[in-house]
Motif scaffolding. Sequence first.
Motif, PDB file in Angstrom:
ATOM      1  N   ILE A   1      -6.254  -2.136   5.946  1.00  0.00           N
ATOM      2  CA  ILE A   1      -5.105  -1.262   6.210  1.00  0.00           C
ATOM      3  C   ILE A   1      -5.620   0.173   6.224  1.00  0.00           C
ATOM      4  O   ILE A   1      -6.368   0.579   5.328  1.00  0.00           O
ATOM      5  CB  ILE A   1      -4.004  -1.386   5.127  1.00  0.00           C
ATOM      6  N   LEU A   2      -5.219   0.919   7.254  1.00  0.00           N
ATOM      7  CA  LEU A   2      -5.653   2.309   7.360  1.00  0.00           C
ATOM      8  C   LEU A   2      -4.662   3.219   6.646  1.00  0.00           C
ATOM      9  O   LEU A   2      -3.471   2.913   6.547  1.00  0.00           O
ATOM     10  CB  LEU A   2      -5.772   2.715   8.830  1.00  0.00           C
ATOM     11  N   GLY A   3      -5.185   4.346   6.160  1.00  0.00           N
ATOM     12  CA  GLY A   3      -4.327   5.322   5.487  1.00  0.00           C
ATOM     13  C   GLY A   3      -4.085   4.980   4.031  1.00  0.00           C
ATOM     14  O   GLY A   3      -2.946   4.970   3.570  1.00  0.00           O
ATOM     15  N   ALA A   4      -5.150   4.697   3.291  1.00  0.00           N
ATOM     16  CA  ALA A   4      -4.980   4.338   1.867  1.00  0.00           C
ATOM     17  C   ALA A   4      -4.485   5.546   1.071  1.00  0.00           C
ATOM     18  O   ALA A   4      -3.354   5.560   0.590  1.00  0.00           O
ATOM     19  CB  ALA A   4      -6.298   3.818   1.304  1.00  0.00           C
ATOM     20  N   HIS A   5      -5.315   6.558   0.931  1.00  0.00           N
ATOM     21  CA  HIS A   5      -4.883   7.781   0.242  1.00  0.00           C
ATOM     22  C   HIS A   5      -5.097   9.011   1.110  1.00  0.00           C
ATOM     23  O   HIS A   5      -4.498  10.046   0.864  1.00  0.00           O
ATOM     24  CB  HIS A   5      -5.656   7.967  -1.063  1.00  0.00           C
ATOM     25  N   GLY A   6      -5.940   8.899   2.091  1.00  0.00           N
ATOM     26  CA  GLY A   6      -6.224  10.016   2.990  1.00  0.00           C
ATOM     27  C   GLY A   6      -5.590   9.755   4.350  1.00  0.00           C
ATOM     28  O   GLY A   6      -4.676   8.931   4.471  1.00  0.00           O
TER      29      GLY A   6
ATOM     30  N   ASN B   1     -14.025   4.509   0.301  1.00  0.00           N
ATOM     31  CA  ASN B   1     -13.323   4.247   1.554  1.00  0.00           C
ATOM     32  C   ASN B   1     -11.898   4.778   1.565  1.00  0.00           C
ATOM     33  O   ASN B   1     -11.320   5.001   2.613  1.00  0.00           O
ATOM     34  CB  ASN B   1     -13.257   2.735   1.814  1.00  0.00           C
ATOM     35  N   GLU B   2     -11.307   4.922   0.384  1.00  0.00           N
ATOM     36  CA  GLU B   2      -9.866   5.194   0.327  1.00  0.00           C
ATOM     37  C   GLU B   2      -9.511   6.678   0.316  1.00  0.00           C
ATOM     38  O   GLU B   2      -8.367   7.036   0.529  1.00  0.00           O
ATOM     39  CB  GLU B   2      -9.278   4.521  -0.913  1.00  0.00           C
ATOM     40  N   ALA B   3     -10.469   7.548  -0.038  1.00  0.00           N
ATOM     41  CA  ALA B   3     -10.259   8.991  -0.235  1.00  0.00           C
ATOM     42  C   ALA B   3      -9.733   9.304  -1.628  1.00  0.00           C
ATOM     43  O   ALA B   3      -9.475  10.462  -1.941  1.00  0.00           O
ATOM     44  CB  ALA B   3      -9.338   9.604   0.825  1.00  0.00           C
TER      45      ALA B   3
ATOM     46  N   LEU C   1       0.838  -1.197   0.000  1.00  0.00           N
ATOM     47  CA  LEU C   1       0.000   0.000   0.000  1.00  0.00           C
ATOM     48  C   LEU C   1       0.874   1.250   0.000  1.00  0.00           C
ATOM     49  O   LEU C   1       0.591   2.215  -0.718  1.00  0.00           O
ATOM     50  CB  LEU C   1      -0.940   0.012   1.209  1.00  0.00           C
TER      51      LEU C   1
ATOM     52  N   TYR D   1     -16.175   7.600   3.406  1.00  0.00           N
ATOM     53  CA  TYR D   1     -16.438   8.929   2.836  1.00  0.00           C
ATOM     54  C   TYR D   1     -17.702   8.922   1.986  1.00  0.00           C
ATOM     55  O   TYR D   1     -17.877   8.039   1.149  1.00  0.00           O
ATOM     56  CB  TYR D   1     -15.275   9.381   1.948  1.00  0.00           C
TER      57      TYR D   1
ATOM     58  N   ARG E   1       0.528   4.180  -2.578  1.00  0.00           N
ATOM     59  CA  ARG E   1       0.126   5.493  -2.079  1.00  0.00           C
ATOM     60  C   ARG E   1       1.103   6.580  -2.533  1.00  0.00           C
ATOM     61  O   ARG E   1       0.703   7.646  -2.991  1.00  0.00           O
ATOM     62  CB  ARG E   1       0.040   5.455  -0.546  1.00  0.00           C
TER      63      ARG E   1
ATOM     64  N   GLY F   1     -14.198   7.930  10.205  1.00  0.00           N
ATOM     65  CA  GLY F   1     -12.905   7.293  10.500  1.00  0.00           C
ATOM     66  C   GLY F   1     -11.871   7.533   9.425  1.00  0.00           C
ATOM     67  O   GLY F   1     -12.085   8.286   8.480  1.00  0.00           O
ATOM     68  N   PRO F   2     -10.723   6.870   9.578  1.00  0.00           N
ATOM     69  CA  PRO F   2      -9.614   7.082   8.637  1.00  0.00           C
ATOM     70  C   PRO F   2      -9.892   6.488   7.256  1.00  0.00           C
ATOM     71  O   PRO F   2     -10.775   5.647   7.104  1.00  0.00           O
ATOM     72  CB  PRO F   2      -8.447   6.336   9.293  1.00  0.00           C
ATOM     73  N   SER F   3      -9.097   6.911   6.300  1.00  0.00           N
ATOM     74  CA  SER F   3      -9.106   6.331   4.950  1.00  0.00           C
ATOM     75  C   SER F   3      -8.641   4.879   5.064  1.00  0.00           C
ATOM     76  O   SER F   3      -7.768   4.563   5.865  1.00  0.00           O
ATOM     77  CB  SER F   3      -8.143   7.160   4.099  1.00  0.00           C
ATOM     78  N   ARG F   4      -9.215   3.975   4.281  1.00  0.00           N
ATOM     79  CA  ARG F   4      -8.915   2.554   4.460  1.00  0.00           C
ATOM     80  C   ARG F   4      -9.029   1.779   3.164  1.00  0.00           C
ATOM     81  O   ARG F   4      -9.707   2.218   2.230  1.00  0.00           O
ATOM     82  CB  ARG F   4      -9.854   1.945   5.492  1.00  0.00           C
ATOM     83  N   THR F   5      -8.394   0.626   3.143  1.00  0.00           N
ATOM     84  CA  THR F   5      -8.576  -0.293   2.023  1.00  0.00           C
ATOM     85  C   THR F   5      -8.472  -1.733   2.523  1.00  0.00           C
ATOM     86  O   THR F   5      -7.789  -1.996   3.518  1.00  0.00           O
ATOM     87  CB  THR F   5      -7.539  -0.052   0.909  1.00  0.00           C
TER      88      THR F   5
END
Lengths: 498, 191
Positions: B177-182, A233-235, A197, A282, A201, B165-169
Amino acid sequence: MSDAVTNHFVKADIMEVSPKYIKRYVKEALSDDLLRQAVLKATATAVTKRQERVDETPYWELLRQRARSYKKEIVDHLGWYLDSFARHCEEGGITVHWAADGEEARNIILDIARKNNVKKVVKSKSLTSEEIGLNTALLAEGIDAIETDLGEYIVQLQGKIPSHLTMPALHLSRQDIGRIFEKKLGVAYTDDPNELLGIARARLRQHFLSADMGITGVNFGLAEEGCLCLIENEANAHLSLSLPRVQVALMGLEKMIPGLEALPVFLKLLAPSATGQRSSSYVNFIGGPTRKLLGEGPEEVHLVLLDNGRSRIAKDPVLRETLHCMRCGACLNICPVYQQIGGHAYGWVYMGPIGSTLIPQYLGEDEGRYGPFLCSLCCACRDTCPVMIDLPSHLLDLRNRVVEAGKSMLLERLGIRGWALLARHPLLYRLATWFPGKAQQLLPRGAAFPAPGYTRERALGRFDVRGFRKRFIRERSVRQKNKNSQSSPSSGERNDNE
Amino acid sequence: MRRVGEDRPAGKKELLERFRKELIAADGEFVPVKKEKDAAGEIIRIASETGGDTLTISAEEEVLSLGRLVEKESSLRLIRVTDLPAKERKEACAASKLSLVRAAYGIADIGALVFPYEESGTSWPHFLAGCLMVLLPADKILPDQFEFMKTLDKRKARNMVLVSGPSRTADIEKILILGAHGPARVVVLAV
């Protein structure tokens, strides 16, 4: 980002699929044990998580009924809602384009890109863009089109299409992904999901910051407010719409809902059905350009409303219900056929039970003739669907249409004709049901007739030597005797005495 | 007969508790604070955990005031979104590990934060930093999405985002896993 890094998208050998070759794809999928393991593991997790969410929502069935009635209202009055939606979008500064088919939609988007001198596009996951083959068209125009959803990015690097509506890379193990990154991105091999990831990213962040245009799909178009709603979900969808100068949203006509007040019903159903979450991370609302305020967000927001056969389907008194679909993927996860063959075997961008109904409707009964037959009619999809689409009935209806259009398989047509002939001639029928049992006696003891292909995956039983008819008559008379003896008063008394 | 929203929390205390529970379930963090000084202390603590030396902040009055206090009491460098032109701001937000913004509402049943950017004009600090800290007035927590849609001023809600919550994938073997793109971390400072 150097050209060397982005060039793999241009050179990518994009998977060419067609539902015409479903039989070959299914055969390949069934012989791939790793694929089946991966699909079974992912779908089992998704089914369990969805069920947990359903169990904790006391009014789940009520939500399903409400969602169904909202969708029915939209499809029944599609023209009226479309006019209202487009008018409200334009009032908010969104430029609305109407595309009758995929080619027109591609041309509209390419035209917007040319006018804005676009060199790089970041895309957030959009099945509708897969449906019209948008990436191929952008690449042919010399525009780098980069998928930014992690799963989509992985399958784009692999040169394939998604194998699931919401989990695009479900068919790949972490080792597969490590090898793809090593080969396509030139990084050291790793199969650690966090590291993988991290690599994606970092690469994609640079693309977000330097892209000229963002292309997104739309989950819900709010007719009353003229707003686009995008769930993720990913932003990556938010970054795709807030960083580039130009945003293009591609939306199928059927994605409308009446308005904001109906939205919570769909939000409460979508996340549990798609990912087993209570809510997606999101929920984006796009109502027009925002760059004039602080220089953030797009200067131009374009909405491309795609028909591509949808208005034709809306006129079908039975199959119009398939336009209710939210693309949550819950029917795929529960489907025993999908669990065995995965998504690529369907040969198109929509797969699973809903894909099997959409393939012949969008691509025609010739190209999509095998789609409706990838179903065991177990009806699990109907019970799972958050908007209560009666998928098994539609698949049966489509099978009928394929047969009536003369597009069924030759062997099947011959078989049915042969049976019809026998059924009209009782003597021939008796002979045909008596003969296999007798002919079988010529085979070595205990052996069944050879059936190449069929017996590779399963066993074939032996015919009864008496013949089907004799056996049927005998068993029927035994059943009748048993029934009479159970229902006779004397036997009842005897039992009581006992 | 079942009723949609029948699990809606009743009182203010229950609302806050439900919001806290759902936020944590969505991998967010909940920190109740009584005064601005407490909030500043929490921000400085989180900054030391994260290792960031800059704090990007949005332009709401409460955030600016809290930002000034943090700047006074720590070595953190403040970047106000209104201070920089868009190009520099984009890079500053992307380079920053920490951001501080204010939510207009909280939605209790899904632990979500509401950010209308129709007026503020910014959403980059909300998405580009690794750790997002959010000031949430406790009296702005609504029971559920149904109530929220009724409360909403629809003219101001055309450009808006709800964050749970946090960005996730889970695109790699369904492993979360947290923090994908955000942001990989979302901390709510409930005032």
